[in-house]
Structures are given as C-alpha cells and as structure tokens.
Motif scaffolding. Structure first.
Motif, PDB file in Angstrom:
ATOM      1  N   PRO A   1     -29.162 -31.812  53.215  1.00  0.00           N
ATOM      2  CA  PRO A   1     -28.110 -31.176  53.301  1.00  0.00           C
ATOM      3  C   PRO A   1     -28.501 -30.081  52.260  1.00  0.00           C
ATOM      4  CG  PRO A   1     -27.520 -33.828  53.374  1.00  0.00           C
ATOM      5  CD  PRO A   1     -28.684 -33.631  53.392  1.00  0.00           C
ATOM      6  N   ALA A   2     -29.591 -29.882  51.171  1.00  0.00           N
ATOM      7  CA  ALA A   2     -29.861 -29.572  50.390  1.00  0.00           C
ATOM      8  C   ALA A   2     -30.822 -28.834  50.843  1.00  0.00           C
ATOM      9  CB  ALA A   2     -30.479 -30.027  49.093  1.00  0.00           C
ATOM     10  N   VAL A   3     -31.477 -28.474  51.573  1.00  0.00           N
ATOM     11  CA  VAL A   3     -32.345 -27.349  52.413  1.00  0.00           C
ATOM     12  C   VAL A   3     -31.641 -26.913  53.411  1.00  0.00           C
ATOM     13  CG1 VAL A   3     -34.128 -27.075  54.321  1.00  0.00           C
ATOM     14  CG2 VAL A   3     -34.493 -29.634  52.693  1.00  0.00           C
ATOM     15  N   ARG A   4     -30.243 -26.993  54.847  1.00  0.00           N
ATOM     16  CA  ARG A   4     -30.027 -27.017  55.276  1.00  0.00           C
ATOM     17  C   ARG A   4     -28.926 -25.466  54.416  1.00  0.00           C
ATOM     18  NH1 ARG A   4     -27.028 -31.291  59.220  1.00  0.00           N
ATOM     19  NH2 ARG A   4     -30.406 -31.295  60.902  1.00  0.00           N
ATOM     20  N   ALA A   5     -28.364 -26.138  53.181  1.00  0.00           N
ATOM     21  CA  ALA A   5     -27.965 -24.923  53.090  1.00  0.00           C
ATOM     22  C   ALA A   5     -28.871 -23.983  52.081  1.00  0.00           C
ATOM     23  CB  ALA A   5     -26.715 -25.951  51.395  1.00  0.00           C
ATOM     24  N   HIS A   6     -29.892 -24.043  51.540  1.00  0.00           N
ATOM     25  CA  HIS A   6     -30.758 -23.080  50.804  1.00  0.00           C
ATOM     26  C   HIS A   6     -30.815 -22.205  52.008  1.00  0.00           C
ATOM     27  CE1 HIS A   6     -30.849 -25.536  47.854  1.00  0.00           C
ATOM     28  NE2 HIS A   6     -31.793 -24.649  46.954  1.00  0.00           N
ATOM     29  N   ARG A   7     -31.587 -22.645  53.556  1.00  0.00           N
ATOM     30  CA  ARG A   7     -31.634 -21.912  54.308  1.00  0.00           C
ATOM     31  C   ARG A   7     -30.627 -20.939  55.436  1.00  0.00           C
ATOM     32  NH1 ARG A   7     -36.421 -23.421  55.724  1.00  0.00           N
ATOM     33  NH2 ARG A   7     -36.692 -25.842  56.093  1.00  0.00           N
ATOM     34  N   ARG A   8     -29.360 -21.642  54.804  1.00  0.00           N
ATOM     35  CA  ARG A   8     -28.110 -20.575  54.543  1.00  0.00           C
ATOM     36  C   ARG A   8     -27.706 -19.801  53.594  1.00  0.00           C
ATOM     37  NH1 ARG A   8     -25.998 -26.408  55.970  1.00  0.00           N
ATOM     38  NH2 ARG A   8     -24.647 -25.730  54.319  1.00  0.00           N
ATOM     39  N   GLU A   9     -28.350 -19.917  52.552  1.00  0.00           N
ATOM     40  CA  GLU A   9     -27.727 -19.141  51.646  1.00  0.00           C
ATOM     41  C   GLU A   9     -29.430 -19.383  50.374  1.00  0.00           C
ATOM     42  OE1 GLU A   9     -24.763 -17.937  48.151  1.00  0.00           O
ATOM     43  OE2 GLU A   9     -24.514 -19.718  49.602  1.00  0.00           O
ATOM     44  N   PRO A  10     -30.072 -18.317  50.445  1.00  0.00           N
ATOM     45  CA  PRO A  10     -31.124 -18.997  49.606  1.00  0.00           C
ATOM     46  C   PRO A  10     -30.949 -18.611  48.116  1.00  0.00           C
ATOM     47  CG  PRO A  10     -31.564 -17.381  51.174  1.00  0.00           C
ATOM     48  CD  PRO A  10     -29.807 -17.459  51.773  1.00  0.00           C
ATOM     49  N   ARG A  11     -31.308 -19.613  47.616  1.00  0.00           N
ATOM     50  CA  ARG A  11     -31.197 -19.745  45.944  1.00  0.00           C
ATOM     51  C   ARG A  11     -32.522 -19.854  45.292  1.00  0.00           C
ATOM     52  NH1 ARG A  11     -27.377 -24.216  46.547  1.00  0.00           N
ATOM     53  NH2 ARG A  11     -26.042 -23.606  49.091  1.00  0.00           N
ATOM     54  N   ASP A  12     -32.538 -19.892  43.534  1.00  0.00           N
ATOM     55  CA  ASP A  12     -33.452 -20.053  42.943  1.00  0.00           C
ATOM     56  C   ASP A  12     -33.518 -21.076  42.402  1.00  0.00           C
ATOM     57  OD1 ASP A  12     -35.476 -18.868  41.555  1.00  0.00           O
ATOM     58  OD2 ASP A  12     -34.273 -17.887  39.881  1.00  0.00           O
ATOM     59  N   ASP A  13     -33.801 -21.757  42.854  1.00  0.00           N
ATOM     60  CA  ASP A  13     -34.675 -23.221  41.758  1.00  0.00           C
ATOM     61  C   ASP A  13     -35.806 -23.811  42.776  1.00  0.00           C
ATOM     62  OD1 ASP A  13     -33.933 -24.350  44.730  1.00  0.00           O
ATOM     63  OD2 ASP A  13     -31.210 -24.280  44.228  1.00  0.00           O
TER      64      ASP A  13
END
Length: 391
Positions: free
Chosen positions: A184-196
């Motif tokens: 779920p984290a990887v999918r969320a990051h691919r939808r909306e890039p973050r800085d972590d």
C-alpha cells in the motif's frame, strides 16, 4: 569498586582481557579503543544478523543497506543522510513526536494504568513509519510487527521441527507485512511522490521485494530498539529520585545527556559481529594482537562502554555529561553506525518528559527482562505504569 547503576545484568564474556580468541575460534573484543578500531576499520565487514542467509540471495537482488559494505554502502548512506539530520528531525518530526506521545499517554490517563512497552511501541511505530514512508498501512501493523519480532522463537532451518516452523512462520510474516504495509505504501508513493525513505528507494529503481527488505531492517532498528530504550530509561528514572529530579529540572541538552548516559550503561544491542577481510592489528593485554583475515569478531558493546580507559573513572556509575562521546558505542560506530540515533534519543525525551509530567505517575512493579542472545539485546516486559488516581 564503584556502584553499579545498571538494571540489565549480562554475563561478562571473559576476564577483562580487551582482545582474546574464544574456544570456537571467534575473537572477542571488550576494550573501548579496540572495539572502535574494529567497527571503524576498512578491513572488516558486517557479519551476523542473518547476513549469511542474505548472501545466498540471487546477485540481481539488492541487499538491504544493513548487509552492504564498501563504496555501495557509503553511497547509500550519503544519499539517505538527509532524512536523519538534526534540522530535518526538528522541522519534520518533533511535532509529530509530541502528537504521538500525547495520543499514547491519553490511553494511560483514560484507564489509570497501562503497560509501558505497549505505549512506547506505539510511539516508536508511528514515528518510524513516518520517516520510512509506511503511512498507508492497513490496521494492525503493531500485531504484524510483534509476530515478526516475537519474544521467543527458534532458529531457522530444516533440521528440526522448531526450525521448520520458524522458517514457515517468518515467510508468512514477510507476506503479511508486504501485503498490508509495504505494497500500500509503494502504491501511494507512485500515485503521489513524497520525500521519505520509500520515495528514495523507488527513485533508485528498487523492486517491491527490495523495498520490503529495507522497511523490515528499519522497522527493527527504529521501532523495536526504541521501545526497549524508552522502557529502560523510564525504569532508571522511576527508581532513582536524584536522577529523575535532575532530568525534570534540566533543559533539553541536559535531559539528552541523562538519556545518553543511561544508554551507555544499557545498550539495547550489546553484541556486534564483524568479519575481517584483511589482518587486523589490535592492542591486547600483553602487546599487539593480529586477528587474521576471514575471522569472526564479536564486539561486546556493554563491556566496551564500561571500559574506564575509554569512558573515564567509575564506569559503572551514572554520570551524565561524561567526557566520552555521548552514549559511547551504543549506536555502533564506523560505516554502520545507526543513522537514526538522534531520532531515537529525541523521541525518548519527548515521550518521557510528558510521562513524568503526569501527576503521581509511578511504576507498579519491577519489570521482567528477557534476552536475545545473538545480539546481546534485552526485552523489558510487565512494566506497568500507574497514576495516583488509579486504585
């Protein structure tokens, strides 16, 4: 002999000789200067912590940073150092720490008593999850991590029923953690890039399996160890009136000095293993000692941290503000020194300042301690905190 302020009593590895070879051929290092030389040396690489199993993975699979050495490891640490700088911690995570601490302590206020290991684990999970990027997990991450790092488990392998059970159990736990937390984290990051950290791993082209390995490494380092440190620090403060008075009266640097001294005496991970890749010269009790290439070295952090030649007089006494470097070797040293050391100590301070501000807070009984012998670690359980209003 000076007073021994330690709560955790581990057996001494040997008679005080700073370097010796054990009967099984492993070298044991307990001197402060010798331990630092091993951890900082160019001729040593990571060993233990399951590295032998990781080495059997296909060459195309990137190893978690914990299991890498040399230029590749240094470059990864250089690129990810920005997530652990004091400025970033202060700007991005201090307020989060305060919010999480208040949420955890609200459970104590509501009932009047609570198990401190559960409160501290909740604190450590939320903070580490934010830094890693595990912010889209399904409910139940605490239970999944508890199953992954249980209080008691056997050794992996196919040579016994217990070993086979452990192997199957851990594979199931890997899958649970991947499906409920990492994917779920990887999918969320691919939808909306973050800085972590997860964003950095995605940008580097890591596969989901490789991201899973890194997340579990940081979960162990940032969640489980912080839980134990919060508990042991609270135990010291509950049972030492003068130390608690000093802690309450101090400014933040003064409080952190108290926590560093507790951690020097009570390192959560007290044994680090390295393998030599070239002969290594160390100062022995009777002159220079050469550890040959290919040898296994066990660095006993708890013994090194109480070596008077490294930390000063009365090494077993509680003396915040020693001349030694903070918590001595409790966060390791050299290329594999814990990058989140500042986070762990600040997080502990944020939680404990709020805990000890509660009216009439006390420890209900002496806690129980168990040990993880492979890393010389401890686990503190049955530490219940209670408010004066509780019956």
């Amino acid at each position: 002999m000076d007073d021994d302020a330690r709560k955790i009593r581990r057996p001494a590895p040997h008679d005080g000789c700073p370097v010796r070879q054990a009967d099984d051929g492993t070298w044991q290092v307990t001197g402060y200067a010798q331990a630092r030389a091993v951890l900082r040396g160019d001729g040593t690489v990571q060993a233990g912590l399951g590295v032998e199993t990781v080495e059997k993975l296909p060459a195309r699979v990137r190893r978690p940073v914990l299991y890498r050495d040399g230029p590749e490891h240094r470059e990864h640490r250089r690129q990810t150092a920005k997530y652990f700088t004091p400025r970033r911690v202060d700007e991005h995570y201090r307020d989060l720490m305060a919010e999480v601490a208040e949420r955890q302590l609200a459970k104590l206020r509501a009932v009047g008593e609570a198990p401190l290991p559960e409160l501290s684990f909740g604190m450590a999970i939320e903070v580490a999850s934010a830094i890693i990027g595990l912010t889209s997990s399904r409910p139940g991450i605490r239970g999944r991590l508890e199953r992954f790092f249980p209080e008691k488990f056997g050794r992996p392998g196919l040579t016994s029923v217990h070993g086979l059970y452990w192997l199957v159990r851990q594979n199931v736990n890997w899958l649970r953690f991947y499906l409920a937390d990492v994917r779920p984290a990887v999918r969320a990051h691919r939808r909306e890039p973050r800085d972590d950290l997860i964003a950095h791993l995605i940008a580097e082209g890591c596969s989901d399996a490789e991201i899973l390995g890194e997340c579990l490494t940081f979960a162990a380092a940032g969640m489980v160890t912080t839980r134990e440190f919060i508990c042991v620090a609270a135990w010291h403060l509950f049972t030492d009136e003068a130390l608690l008075e000093r802690y309450r009266a101090a400014d933040e640097p003064g409080r952190l000095a108290v926590l560093h001294e507790i951690l020097r005496l009570e390192p959560v991970v007290a044994k680090l293993r390295r393998r030599t890749t070239a002969p290594l010269d160390l100062d022995g009790a009777d002159g220079p000692v050469t550890v040959p290439a290919g040898a296994l070295i066990d660095v006993y952090v708890d013994a090194a941290n109480t070596d008077p030649s490294g930390v000063g007089a009365q090494p077993l006494a509680m003396c915040p503000g020693r001349a030694a470097d903070g918590a001595a070797l409790s966060f390791g040293d050299g290329p594999h020194r814990c990058p989140g050391s500042g986070i762990a100590v600040l997080e502990t301070d944020v939680f404990l300042t709020r805990l000890f501000a509660l009216d009439g807070v006390r420890m209900a009984a002496t806690p129980r301690v168990t040990f993880a012998n492979d890393i010389g670690g401890y686990e503190i359980r049955d530490l219940t905190v209670r408010l004066a209003s509780a019956t």
